[in-house]
Design a protein around this motif. Structure first.
Motif, mmCIF file in Angstrom:
data_model
loop_
_atom_site.group_PDB
_atom_site.id
_atom_site.type_symbol
_atom_site.label_atom_id
_atom_site.label_comp_id
_atom_site.label_asym_id
_atom_site.label_seq_id
_atom_site.Cartn_x
_atom_site.Cartn_y
_atom_site.Cartn_z
ATOM 1 N N GLU A 154 0.844 -1.207 0.000
ATOM 2 C CA GLU A 154 0.000 0.000 0.000
ATOM 3 C C GLU A 154 0.879 1.256 0.000
ATOM 4 O O GLU A 154 0.591 2.235 -0.696
ATOM 5 C CB GLU A 154 -0.925 0.012 1.225
ATOM 6 N N CYS A 155 1.955 1.217 0.781
ATOM 7 C CA CYS A 155 2.888 2.358 0.816
ATOM 8 C C CYS A 155 3.573 2.527 -0.538
ATOM 9 O O CYS A 155 3.782 3.656 -1.008
ATOM 10 C CB CYS A 155 3.933 2.154 1.910
ATOM 11 N N LEU A 156 3.912 1.399 -1.169
ATOM 12 C CA LEU A 156 4.535 1.459 -2.494
ATOM 13 C C LEU A 156 3.574 2.057 -3.513
ATOM 14 O O LEU A 156 3.964 2.901 -4.338
ATOM 15 C CB LEU A 156 4.962 0.053 -2.924
ATOM 16 N N LEU A 157 2.307 1.652 -3.466
ATOM 17 C CA LEU A 157 1.305 2.204 -4.391
ATOM 18 C C LEU A 157 1.179 3.717 -4.222
ATOM 19 O O LEU A 157 1.045 4.456 -5.209
ATOM 20 C CB LEU A 157 -0.055 1.533 -4.169
ATOM 21 N N GLU A 158 1.231 4.178 -2.977
ATOM 22 C CA GLU A 158 1.168 5.626 -2.719
ATOM 23 C C GLU A 158 2.342 6.337 -3.385
ATOM 24 O O GLU A 158 2.173 7.412 -3.990
ATOM 25 C CB GLU A 158 1.204 5.901 -1.209
ATOM 26 N N GLU A 159 3.526 5.762 -3.248
ATOM 27 C CA GLU A 159 4.713 6.384 -3.841
ATOM 28 C C GLU A 159 4.624 6.407 -5.368
ATOM 29 O O GLU A 159 4.989 7.391 -6.005
ATOM 30 C CB GLU A 159 5.975 5.627 -3.414
ATOM 31 N N ILE A 160 4.134 5.311 -5.944
ATOM 32 C CA ILE A 160 3.997 5.268 -7.409
ATOM 33 C C ILE A 160 2.958 6.295 -7.871
ATOM 34 O O ILE A 160 3.147 6.986 -8.883
ATOM 35 C CB ILE A 160 3.612 3.847 -7.875
ATOM 36 N N THR A 161 1.875 6.405 -7.124
ATOM 37 C CA THR A 161 0.823 7.380 -7.473
ATOM 38 C C THR A 161 1.386 8.802 -7.510
ATOM 39 O O THR A 161 0.988 9.622 -8.354
ATOM 40 C CB THR A 161 -0.333 7.292 -6.452
ATOM 41 N N LYS A 162 2.325 9.101 -6.619
ATOM 42 C CA LYS A 162 2.920 10.451 -6.553
ATOM 43 C C LYS A 162 3.709 10.800 -7.810
ATOM 44 O O LYS A 162 4.002 11.973 -8.043
ATOM 45 C CB LYS A 162 3.844 10.558 -5.330
ATOM 46 N N THR A 163 4.058 9.805 -8.622
ATOM 47 C CA THR A 163 4.810 10.105 -9.854
ATOM 48 C C THR A 163 3.916 10.757 -10.909
ATOM 49 O O THR A 163 4.416 11.319 -11.886
ATOM 50 C CB THR A 163 5.451 8.829 -10.445
ATOM 51 N N LYS A 164 2.589 10.639 -10.738
ATOM 52 C CA LYS A 164 1.604 11.309 -11.613
ATOM 53 C C LYS A 164 1.887 11.073 -13.099
ATOM 54 O O LYS A 164 1.981 12.000 -13.897
ATOM 55 C CB LYS A 164 1.561 12.804 -11.319
ATOM 56 N N ARG A 165 2.044 9.809 -13.452
ATOM 57 C CA ARG A 165 2.227 9.372 -14.846
ATOM 58 C C ARG A 165 3.550 9.816 -15.469
ATOM 59 O O ARG A 165 3.802 9.549 -16.639
ATOM 60 C CB ARG A 165 1.074 9.862 -15.747
ATOM 61 N N MET A 166 4.388 10.492 -14.698
ATOM 62 C CA MET A 166 5.668 10.974 -15.230
ATOM 63 C C MET A 166 6.722 9.868 -15.142
ATOM 64 O O MET A 166 6.655 8.987 -14.286
ATOM 65 C CB MET A 166 6.144 12.205 -14.455
ATOM 66 N N PRO A 167 7.738 9.895 -16.026
ATOM 67 C CA PRO A 167 8.781 8.863 -15.999
ATOM 68 C C PRO A 167 9.544 8.849 -14.668
ATOM 69 O O PRO A 167 9.836 9.899 -14.102
ATOM 70 C CB PRO A 167 9.713 9.267 -17.148
ATOM 71 N N PHE A 168 9.850 7.652 -14.183
ATOM 72 C CA PHE A 168 10.654 7.530 -12.958
ATOM 73 C C PHE A 168 11.452 6.237 -12.991
ATOM 74 O O PHE A 168 11.085 5.273 -13.664
ATOM 75 C CB PHE A 168 9.764 7.599 -11.706
ATOM 76 N N ASP A 169 12.556 6.236 -12.257
ATOM 77 C CA ASP A 169 13.390 5.050 -12.083
ATOM 78 C C ASP A 169 12.883 4.322 -10.839
ATOM 79 O O ASP A 169 12.883 4.895 -9.743
ATOM 80 C CB ASP A 169 14.854 5.489 -11.901
ATOM 81 N N PRO A 170 12.439 3.063 -10.972
ATOM 82 C CA PRO A 170 11.821 2.378 -9.826
ATOM 83 C C PRO A 170 12.813 1.775 -8.821
ATOM 84 O O PRO A 170 12.399 1.194 -7.812
ATOM 85 C CB PRO A 170 11.020 1.251 -10.504
ATOM 86 N N THR A 171 14.105 1.928 -9.060
ATOM 87 C CA THR A 171 15.112 1.226 -8.256
ATOM 88 C C THR A 171 14.922 1.419 -6.757
ATOM 89 O O THR A 171 14.758 0.448 -6.009
ATOM 90 C CB THR A 171 16.537 1.672 -8.654
ATOM 91 N N TYR A 172 14.971 2.674 -6.297
ATOM 92 C CA TYR A 172 14.967 2.911 -4.844
ATOM 93 C C TYR A 172 13.595 2.696 -4.228
ATOM 94 O O TYR A 172 13.481 2.270 -3.084
ATOM 95 C CB TYR A 172 15.524 4.305 -4.542
ATOM 96 N N MET A 173 12.564 2.953 -5.001
ATOM 97 C CA MET A 173 11.202 2.706 -4.517
ATOM 98 C C MET A 173 11.017 1.223 -4.193
ATOM 99 O O MET A 173 10.503 0.855 -3.135
ATOM 100 C CB MET A 173 10.210 3.141 -5.607
#
Length: 494
Positions: A154-173
């Motif tokens: 659930e915490c991970l989903l929150e962090e992914i949602t914060k990217t707001k469809r913008m490109p991100f590197d998922p490594t540290y998440m």
């Protein structure tokens, strides 16, 4: 005089090479050690074994020497096992004889014979048993650990949602998410994804994994007596490890100050209790240095390999959008959107289960496994492996065996599906190794990989920032482990 000196030097080199060749000939052949390429003095088989791609180099030698052969990494002979039959015979049929940890200089220098991963003999046996028992008590393989993974998801989903469809590197998440699960068990704590100290630790682990599998890391493993005394990037490995151990040491001090022996909160508390129990026992393996090293082993092993597997898995799903789509269709059909996937769903999700297995098979994250050693002289096939010899069971040769997996270099979930679409088990599936040295956290890792991938895909469609055909899925480093390429993705809410 100069000519005479040069002639003497050449003659000396020739004599050394001749003696080395004669000694090599005496040790190899039927009833002796497996054959292999002729080693050079000091350098061993460096001309045949390429540190940049160790597993593929060793696999190439199989064509000439068969499924069992000997190579010299520096001055040390290593027996290499290739293919399912010989790996199974060694690690499973002769599990006790192959239970020792082989020579791995970086791990030995880092842990000094302590902990779980690089230790041997009675110390390893006692601490491993204690760790397995304690981890089970805190829910490993049970419903309680599944709840922790789902809460962290659930915490991970929150962090992914914060990217707001913008490109991100998922490594540290992903590292933070996976690490928080093992942290809750060993430290009794989870950490915020923006916690600078925690992110620094994830960076330490990431760097350690890269450095160990870099060219310099592999050379360091082959020639430790030389490299330990030379400057160079390989020394940064130990700087990164020291930072991780310093964090563990601080956690232990905090636990010592607040310990309630009647109510242990986590692995560290249980180990402290065990230390107290054995305080009067001579040569007890339960002491402060072993607590720090064992906790460090669990912390790193419970974070890096699982998070890297998931990160590599997401890259493969970006590369193969139709496979991602089929997984999402199965999730919608079996689980829906109103609740989170759970481990029990796996039985009704053969395609998703096949994809998760195929990810682990295809990436072959630890292609060489960690090295084993034989506990006594052992006859295997028509050869003899002397006691103490390091053995590399090449897991990638089992996971990519074309007798079991048609087109093994192709990412295809069909490798784990029967013709009627049901899940197909395979005894060739051994990404966690096999036998007495199988990964302590296998059950936790399998649960995390399945749950985190399905929960992410239940909520997001993953899109690459380039054309899928342009995505590289080839490891950027391949030594003891395979390091995936760095990439970015966009997470589109479903």
């Amino acid at each position: 005089m100069e000519l005479l000196g040069a002639t003497s030097a050449v003659l000396l080199v020739c004599i050394v090479c001749l003696l080395s060749f004669t000694a090599w000939r005496k040790r190899f052949g039927k009833g002796k050690m497996p054959p292999g390429p002729i080693p050079l003095p000091i350098l061993g088989n460096m001309l045949q074994v390429k540190p940049k791609d160790l597993a593929k180099t060793l696999q190439k030698l199989t064509e000439k020497y068969g499924p069992m052969f000997t190579v010299y990494l520096g001055s040390e002979p290593v027996v290499v096992l290739q293919g399912h039959d010989v790996v199974k015979e060694a690690l499973i049929d002769h599990a006790d004889e192959f239970a020792a940890r082989g020579h791995m200089p970086i791990g030995e220098r880092a842990n000094n014979g302590l902990g779980i991963i690089f230790s041997n003999n009675e110390g390893w046996l006692q601490v491993r048993r204690f760790a397995l028992s304690t981890l089970r008590n805190f829910g490993m393989g049970k419903r309680s650990i599944e709840d922790r993974i789902q809460e962290e998801a659930e915490c991970l989903l929150e962090e992914i949602t914060k990217t707001k469809r913008m490109p991100f590197d998922p490594t540290y998440m992903l590292s933070c998410s996976v690490s928080n699960v093992i942290c809750s068990v060993i430290f009794g704590n989870r950490y915020d994804y923006k916690d600078k100290k925690f992110l620094a630790l994830m960076n330490n682990m990431n760097n350690t994994f890269k450095l160990m599998n870099s060219y310099w890391g592999q050379v360091c493993s082959m020639y430790p007596k030389i490299m330990d005394h030379l400057p160079g990037p390989h020394n940064k490995i130990f700087t990164e490890i020291d930072s991780l151990k310093a964090f563990v040491s601080e956690e232990v001090k905090t636990h010592q100050a607040s310990l309630d022996p009647s109510s242990p909160r986590d692995f560290i508390d249980c180990f402290l209790n065990k230390m107290q129990e054995e305080k009067d026992r001579a040569n007890s393996h339960f002491h402060l240095k072993n607590l720090i090293t064992s906790t460090f082993d669990l912390f790193v092993a419970g974070t890096e390999t699982t998070s890297t597997t998931i990160r590599y898995g997401l890259l493969l799903l970006l590369k193969h959008p139709k496979i991602q789509e089929k997984v999402q269709e199965e999730i919608d059909r079996v689980v829906g959107r109103s609740r989170r996937p759970c481990v029990a769903d796996r039985m009704q999700m053969p395609y998703t289960d096949a994809v998760v297995h195929e990810i682990q098979r295809f990436i072959s994250l630890t292609p060489l496994s960690l090295p084993h050693a034989v506990t006594k002289d052992i006859h295997l096939k028509e050869y003899v492996i002397p006691k103490g010899t390091t053995v590399f069971p090449i897991l990638s040769s089992v996971l990519h065996d074309n007798k079991e997996f048609a087109n093994p270099e192709e990412f295809n979930p069909g490798h784990f599906l029967n013709e009627n679409g049901t899940f197909r088990k395979s005894e060739f599936f051994m990404p966690f190794s096999a036998g007495k040295r199988i990964c302590v956290g296998e059950g936790l890792a399998r649960m995390e990989i399945f749950l985190l991938i399905t929960i992410i895909l239940q909520n997001f469609t993953l899109k690459p920032v380039v054309d899928p055909q342009e995505l590289s899925i080839t490891p950027i480093l391949s030594g003891t482990g395979n390091v995936p390429p760095i990439y970015q993705l966009c997470a589109i809410p479903r």
